[in-house]
Design a protein around this motif. Structure first.
Motif, short mmCIF file in Angstrom:
data_model
loop_
_atom_site.label_atom_id
_atom_site.label_comp_id
_atom_site.label_asym_id
_atom_site.label_seq_id
_atom_site.Cartn_x
_atom_site.Cartn_y
_atom_site.Cartn_z
N PHE A 281 -11.23 2.85 -4.21
CA PHE A 281 -10.20 1.89 -4.62
C PHE A 281 -9.30 2.53 -5.67
O PHE A 281 -9.78 3.10 -6.66
CB PHE A 281 -10.85 0.63 -5.18
N ASP A 282 -7.98 2.46 -5.45
CA ASP A 282 -6.99 2.98 -6.38
C ASP A 282 -6.33 1.80 -7.08
O ASP A 282 -5.61 1.01 -6.45
CB ASP A 282 -5.95 3.82 -5.64
N ALA A 283 -6.61 1.66 -8.38
CA ALA A 283 -6.07 0.50 -9.10
C ALA A 283 -4.55 0.53 -9.19
O ALA A 283 -3.91 -0.50 -9.31
CB ALA A 283 -6.68 0.44 -10.51
N GLY A 284 -3.95 1.74 -9.12
CA GLY A 284 -2.50 1.85 -9.22
C GLY A 284 -1.78 1.72 -7.90
O GLY A 284 -0.55 1.84 -7.85
N SER A 285 -2.49 1.51 -6.80
CA SER A 285 -1.85 1.40 -5.50
C SER A 285 -1.12 0.07 -5.36
O SER A 285 -1.38 -0.88 -6.09
CB SER A 285 -2.90 1.52 -4.39
N VAL A 286 -0.18 0.05 -4.42
CA VAL A 286 0.63 -1.13 -4.19
C VAL A 286 -0.06 -1.99 -3.14
O VAL A 286 -0.44 -1.50 -2.07
CB VAL A 286 2.05 -0.75 -3.74
N LYS A 287 -0.22 -3.28 -3.42
CA LYS A 287 -0.89 -4.21 -2.52
C LYS A 287 0.04 -5.37 -2.22
O LYS A 287 0.77 -5.83 -3.10
CB LYS A 287 -2.19 -4.71 -3.13
N GLY A 288 0.00 -5.82 -0.96
CA GLY A 288 0.85 -6.93 -0.56
C GLY A 288 2.05 -6.47 0.24
O GLY A 288 2.65 -5.41 -0.05
N ARG A 289 2.45 -7.24 1.26
CA ARG A 289 3.54 -6.83 2.12
C ARG A 289 4.86 -6.71 1.36
O ARG A 289 5.59 -5.73 1.51
CB ARG A 289 3.69 -7.85 3.26
N GLY A 290 5.16 -7.71 0.53
CA GLY A 290 6.41 -7.66 -0.21
C GLY A 290 6.47 -6.48 -1.16
O GLY A 290 7.50 -5.78 -1.26
N LYS A 291 5.38 -6.20 -1.87
CA LYS A 291 5.36 -5.06 -2.80
C LYS A 291 5.45 -3.73 -2.06
O LYS A 291 6.09 -2.79 -2.54
CB LYS A 291 4.09 -5.13 -3.64
N ILE A 292 4.82 -3.65 -0.90
CA ILE A 292 4.88 -2.40 -0.12
C ILE A 292 6.31 -2.14 0.33
O ILE A 292 6.82 -1.00 0.25
CB ILE A 292 3.93 -2.48 1.08
N LEU A 293 7.02 -3.18 0.82
CA LEU A 293 8.41 -2.99 1.25
C LEU A 293 9.31 -2.60 0.09
O LEU A 293 10.19 -1.75 0.25
CB LEU A 293 8.91 -4.28 1.91
N ARG A 294 9.09 -3.19 -1.07
CA ARG A 294 9.89 -2.81 -2.23
C ARG A 294 9.62 -1.37 -2.65
O ARG A 294 10.54 -0.63 -3.03
CB ARG A 294 9.59 -3.76 -3.39
N GLU A 295 8.35 -0.94 -2.57
CA GLU A 295 8.02 0.44 -2.91
C GLU A 295 8.63 1.42 -1.92
O GLU A 295 9.14 2.49 -2.30
CB GLU A 295 6.49 0.60 -2.94
N ARG A 299 11.33 4.37 -2.92
CA ARG A 299 11.16 5.79 -2.63
C ARG A 299 12.28 6.33 -1.74
O ARG A 299 12.71 7.48 -1.89
CB ARG A 299 9.80 6.00 -1.95
N ARG A 300 12.76 5.50 -0.79
CA ARG A 300 13.87 5.94 0.05
C ARG A 300 15.12 6.17 -0.79
O ARG A 300 15.87 7.12 -0.56
CB ARG A 300 14.12 4.88 1.11
N GLN A 301 15.36 5.28 -1.76
CA GLN A 301 16.51 5.46 -2.63
C GLN A 301 16.40 6.73 -3.46
O GLN A 301 17.38 7.47 -3.63
CB GLN A 301 16.66 4.23 -3.54
#
Length: 343
Positions: A281-295, A299-301
């Protein structure tokens, strides 16, 4: 909750008598009028023509509410009002003082006169009055009074002469008044209660969870009490100290991380079975569909900014007449296959 209620009762002298305040300030009377139920206010406006504003009161000059004054007139018509030595009925103020004195009488105690010897000369006695408890001891019930912030409409000031509690539905107004006075020494002027029923909260396809039912009690106070500021209303330094104190006492962030880890383990076992035991488990990872899309968008930007900056540098280099050298991308093939082709 105990610390918040302690602020209300700080400086109050403790008394075993049930106290009903009779000397109301103007703001306390206005607070009592503002907390009157809507149906009662509509009835008073329809029958008596009373329509006080937000900061006004409908009390009489003696501090009686319209209900108390109507009760006085009704008792007077029935000849139930005591008379003074001059043969006249008691005034509304005298009547309400007498009624409150009866309600505030000390119950469960009696005064006993005892003869005890004096300290200087044991042969000499004196009579002293001692308070004796009558009946059996009464223990406090196992109930929780939760102090919450008062409901303040937008554009109006916070009412410091009221305190709002969340209590179990079985608690009555008499229980509230006795509890606050006996435990914290708080004198109350009025009590309004509302019952909030629990609602069904959907959980999954068929499971539903019923939110708990509670009763809201709005209590009128004799002395003003200001609820602490919200976290977002505090100054930056005070807010940081408050957050640090809360974290040291309740370990909120640590509990959130443990809860996220437990959810990750349960989800991984459901999806991958026994193979998920090797996952970490990575505590700093992004969880949730909305947060993943924002991340992904972030990164694309960053990638586009890096590419545009690199192309700009190449253009400047060519304008200066210099050659541009670009390194070949790294090979993704295994090392053994690359070495075999090289031979």
């Amino acid at each position: 909750m105990f610390r918040q209620v302690q602020r209300i009762c700080s400086g109050f002298p403790f008394s075993s008598a049930r106290s009903y305040a009779t000397q109301h300030t103007r703001k306390a009377l206005a607070a009592r009028t503002a907390s009157t139920p809507l149906a009662v206010r509509e009835r008073r406006e329809r029958q008596l023509g009373l329509a006080p504003g937000p900061e006004e009161t409908d009390a009489t000059p003696d501090g009686l509410s319209p209900s108390d004054f109507a009760r006085y007139q009704r008792h007077k018509a029935l000849d139930a009002i005591p008379k003074n030595p001059n043969g006249k009925y008691q005034s509304p103020k005298e009547w309400v003082l007498r009624r409150n004195a009866r309600r505030s009488r000390i119950r469960g105690f009696r005064t006993i006169r005892r003869i005890v010897p004096t300290k200087d000369d044991p042969t000499v006695t004196k009579t002293v009055n001692e308070v004796d408890v009558v009946g059996q001891p009464v223990y406090l019930p196992n109930i929780i009074f939760r102090l919450v912030r008062n409901h303040t409409p937008e554009g109006q000031d916070y009412n410091p002469f009221e305190a709002t509690f969340r209590i179990p539905p079985s608690i009555t107004k008499t229980d509230i008044r006795s509890y606050l006075l006996a435990v914290y020494g708080i004198k109350t002027t009025y009590i309004r209660t509302d019952l909030y029923y629990g609602r069904l909260k959907p959980r999954g396809a068929s499971n539903r969870k019923m939110r708990s039912t509670y009763k809201r009690a709005v209590v009128g106070l004799v002395h003003p009490f200001y609820y602490p500021h919200r976290m977002e209303d505090m100054p930056e330094e005070e807010r940081e100290n408050r957050e640090q104190s809360i974290e040291q006492q309740y370990f909120i962030k640590e509990g959130q991380e443990m809860f996220a880890q437990s959810r990750f383990r349960s989800a991984s076992v459901t999806a991958r079975g026994q193979e998920s035991k090797q996952w970490k488990f990575d505590a700093g990872s992004v969880k949730g569909r909305g947060k993943i899309l924002r991340e992904v968008a972030r990164r694309r930007q960053l990638k586009e900014q890096m590419v545009s900056g690199l192309v700009g540098d190449w253009h400047k280099t060519r304008m200066e007449g210099k050659s541009v050298t670009v390194d070949l991308p790294r090979s993704r093939k295994p090392k053994k296959e690359a070495e075999a082709k090289a031979e």
